[in-house]
Design a protein around this motif. Structure first.
Motif, PDB file in Angstrom:
ATOM      1  N   GLU A  83       8.375  -9.263  10.976  1.00 12.93           N
ATOM      2  CA  GLU A  83       9.536 -10.120  11.215  1.00 12.93           C
ATOM      3  C   GLU A  83      10.305  -9.699  12.469  1.00 12.93           C
ATOM      4  N   TYR A  84      10.018  -8.510  12.987  1.00 14.42           N
ATOM      5  CA  TYR A  84      10.657  -8.022  14.211  1.00 14.42           C
ATOM      6  C   TYR A  84       9.678  -7.937  15.385  1.00 14.42           C
ATOM      7  N   ALA A  85       8.462  -8.442  15.191  1.00 15.89           N
ATOM      8  CA  ALA A  85       7.435  -8.364  16.226  1.00 15.89           C
ATOM      9  C   ALA A  85       7.833  -9.189  17.447  1.00 15.89           C
ATOM     10  N   ARG A  86       7.289  -8.771  18.582  1.00 22.47           N
ATOM     11  CA  ARG A  86       7.462  -9.480  19.856  1.00 22.47           C
ATOM     12  C   ARG A  86       8.922  -9.554  20.304  1.00 22.47           C
ATOM     13  N   GLN A  87       9.685  -8.509  19.942  1.00 23.56           N
ATOM     14  CA  GLN A  87      11.080  -8.416  20.378  1.00 23.56           C
ATOM     15  C   GLN A  87      11.315  -7.169  21.228  1.00 23.56           C
ATOM     16  N   GLY A  88      10.237  -6.483  21.611  1.00 27.32           N
ATOM     17  CA  GLY A  88      10.366  -5.295  22.442  1.00 27.32           C
ATOM     18  C   GLY A  88      10.621  -4.008  21.682  1.00 27.32           C
ATOM     19  N   ILE A  89      10.577  -4.088  20.352  1.00 25.51           N
ATOM     20  CA  ILE A  89      10.876  -2.898  19.548  1.00 25.51           C
ATOM     21  C   ILE A  89       9.766  -1.858  19.673  1.00 25.51           C
ATOM     22  N   GLY A  90       8.517  -2.290  19.617  1.00 28.65           N
ATOM     23  CA  GLY A  90       7.405  -1.347  19.774  1.00 28.65           C
ATOM     24  C   GLY A  90       7.459  -0.657  21.125  1.00 28.65           C
ATOM     25  N   ARG A  91       7.696  -1.422  22.178  1.00 26.86           N
ATOM     26  CA  ARG A  91       7.780  -0.855  23.524  1.00 26.86           C
ATOM     27  C   ARG A  91       8.953   0.133  23.614  1.00 26.86           C
ATOM     28  N   ALA A  92      10.083  -0.222  23.015  1.00 27.17           N
ATOM     29  CA  ALA A  92      11.248   0.667  23.027  1.00 27.17           C
ATOM     30  C   ALA A  92      10.955   1.952  22.251  1.00 27.17           C
ATOM     31  N   LEU A  93      10.237   1.853  21.141  1.00 31.11           N
ATOM     32  CA  LEU A  93       9.870   3.042  20.377  1.00 31.11           C
ATOM     33  C   LEU A  93       8.933   3.948  21.177  1.00 31.11           C
ATOM     34  N   VAL A  94       7.955   3.344  21.860  1.00 35.68           N
ATOM     35  CA  VAL A  94       7.043   4.147  22.680  1.00 35.68           C
ATOM     36  C   VAL A  94       7.816   4.826  23.807  1.00 35.68           C
ATOM     37  N   SER A  95       8.690   4.092  24.458  1.00 37.16           N
ATOM     38  CA  SER A  95       9.492   4.659  25.545  1.00 37.16           C
ATOM     39  C   SER A  95      10.359   5.812  25.033  1.00 37.16           C
ATOM     40  N   PHE A 119      -2.426  -5.943  20.697  1.00 35.65           N
ATOM     41  CA  PHE A 119      -1.245  -5.108  20.448  1.00 35.65           C
ATOM     42  C   PHE A 119      -1.618  -3.639  20.234  1.00 35.65           C
ATOM     43  N   ASN A 120      -2.807  -3.268  20.694  1.00 33.44           N
ATOM     44  CA  ASN A 120      -3.232  -1.865  20.672  1.00 33.44           C
ATOM     45  C   ASN A 120      -3.480  -1.409  22.113  1.00 33.44           C
ATOM     46  N   ALA A 121      -4.718  -1.129  22.519  1.00 33.13           N
ATOM     47  CA  ALA A 121      -4.967  -0.536  23.843  1.00 33.13           C
ATOM     48  C   ALA A 121      -4.336  -1.326  24.997  1.00 33.13           C
ATOM     49  N   PRO A 122      -4.442  -2.654  25.043  1.00 34.29           N
ATOM     50  CA  PRO A 122      -3.783  -3.360  26.157  1.00 34.29           C
ATOM     51  C   PRO A 122      -2.262  -3.154  26.175  1.00 34.29           C
ATOM     52  N   PHE A 123      -1.656  -3.113  24.994  1.00 35.71           N
ATOM     53  CA  PHE A 123      -0.224  -2.854  24.912  1.00 35.71           C
ATOM     54  C   PHE A 123       0.093  -1.448  25.439  1.00 35.71           C
ATOM     55  N   TYR A 124      -0.655  -0.444  24.956  1.00 35.86           N
ATOM     56  CA  TYR A 124      -0.397   0.928  25.398  1.00 35.86           C
ATOM     57  C   TYR A 124      -0.654   1.082  26.895  1.00 35.86           C
ATOM     58  N   ALA A 125      -1.654   0.378  27.424  1.00 35.44           N
ATOM     59  CA  ALA A 125      -1.895   0.411  28.873  1.00 35.44           C
ATOM     60  C   ALA A 125      -0.667  -0.116  29.617  1.00 35.44           C
ATOM     61  N   SER A 126      -0.030  -1.145  29.070  1.00 35.91           N
ATOM     62  CA  SER A 126       1.168  -1.681  29.713  1.00 35.91           C
ATOM     63  C   SER A 126       2.351  -0.713  29.620  1.00 35.91           C
ATOM     64  N   CYS A 127       2.232   0.280  28.745  1.00 31.65           N
ATOM     65  CA  CYS A 127       3.254   1.335  28.613  1.00 31.65           C
ATOM     66  C   CYS A 127       2.898   2.556  29.455  1.00 31.65           C
ATOM     67  N   GLY A 128       1.803   2.478  30.227  1.00 35.08           N
ATOM     68  CA  GLY A 128       1.417   3.562  31.121  1.00 35.08           C
ATOM     69  C   GLY A 128       0.275   4.442  30.660  1.00 35.08           C
ATOM     70  N   PHE A 129      -0.248   4.221  29.448  1.00 36.88           N
ATOM     71  CA  PHE A 129      -1.369   5.015  28.954  1.00 36.88           C
ATOM     72  C   PHE A 129      -2.661   4.523  29.596  1.00 36.88           C
ATOM     73  N   SER A 130      -3.626   5.422  29.750  1.00 37.65           N
ATOM     74  CA  SER A 130      -4.945   5.018  30.222  1.00 37.65           C
ATOM     75  C   SER A 130      -6.004   5.661  29.338  1.00 37.65           C
ATOM     76  N   GLU A 131      -7.161   5.005  29.304  1.00 42.09           N
ATOM     77  CA  GLU A 131      -8.246   5.505  28.460  1.00 42.09           C
ATOM     78  C   GLU A 131      -8.704   6.862  28.968  1.00 42.09           C
ATOM     79  N   LEU A 132      -8.899   7.762  28.047  1.00 43.00           N
ATOM     80  CA  LEU A 132      -9.332   9.114  28.365  1.00 43.00           C
ATOM     81  C   LEU A 132     -10.840   9.198  28.157  1.00 43.00           C
ATOM     82  N   PRO A 133     -11.600   9.523  29.198  1.00 45.79           N
ATOM     83  CA  PRO A 133     -13.056   9.638  29.021  1.00 45.79           C
ATOM     84  C   PRO A 133     -13.397  10.679  27.964  1.00 45.79           C
ATOM     85  N   HIS A 134     -14.467  10.426  27.242  1.00 42.18           N
ATOM     86  CA  HIS A 134     -14.890  11.330  26.172  1.00 42.18           C
ATOM     87  C   HIS A 134     -15.034  12.756  26.677  1.00 42.18           C
ATOM     88  N   SER A 135     -15.481  12.914  27.906  1.00 43.97           N
ATOM     89  CA  SER A 135     -15.680  14.254  28.463  1.00 43.97           C
ATOM     90  C   SER A 135     -14.374  15.037  28.586  1.00 43.97           C
TER      91      SER A 135
END
Length: 168
Positions: A83-95, A119-135
């Motif tokens: 009921e609170y989705a798409r209001q920037g709350i997840g992004r604010a929590l990550v920040s 709302f998983n990896a693409p969202f986190y990428a928009s928060c500055g995260f990048s995929e970490l190679p297995h190595s």
């Protein structure tokens, strides 16, 4: 925007239902992602044992759970009530989680997530995260991925990382 703050002990009992509601969003994808292999929501005692939990709102509309993996911050769970989705709350929590971790002396933050869920990896990428190679996975991250192996049947999982800086 809802206030983001450390969770009160009395709020840990409210978090399992937020986690369950947030997980239900996977069933609404097209095509739906079955949550039958998802672990059940954590128990209040699990939240009480977490390294750090921050919530948004009173009562909480969402939360972020942080743990320590190999000496660095690890975003274990992010959940926002639909009921609170798409209001920037997840992004604010990550920040807020990144800022808190930096202030606490951590230099990076990792997480494990679904690669292809918007709302998983693409969202986190928009928060500055990048995929970490297995190595580059540390022993703790390898262990984390092993513990969540049952989720692999629901979709491709990735490990992501962000370097924490004061220019957030």
């Amino acid at each position: 925007m809802l206030e983001i703050r450390p969770a009160a002990l009395s709020e840990f009992a409210l978090l399992p239902s937020i986690e369950a509601e947030a997980d239900a969003a996977f069933e609404t994808l097209d095509p739906p992602l079955s949550t039958s292999d998802f672990p059940p929501p954590a128990l209040p005692a699990d939240y009480a044992a977490a390294f750090h939990i921050m919530v948004a709102g009173r009562p909480p509309a969402g939360f972020v759970r942080l743990e320590i993996v190999d000496g660095q911050a690890h975003l274990e769970q992010l959940a926002v009530s639909p009921e609170y989705a798409r209001q920037g709350i997840g992004r604010a929590l990550v920040s807020a989680a990144k800022a808190w971790a930096l202030e606490a002396g951590f230099h990076s933050m990792t997480l494990c997530t679904f690669a292809d869920v918007p709302f998983n990896a693409p969202f986190y990428a928009s928060c500055g995260f990048s995929e970490l190679p297995h190595s580059e996975w540390t022993p703790g991250l390898v262990r984390m991925r092993g513990l969540e192996a049952a989720l692999d049947s629901a979709g491709r999982r990735v490990v992501m990382k962000i370097k924490l800086t004061t220019q957030e």
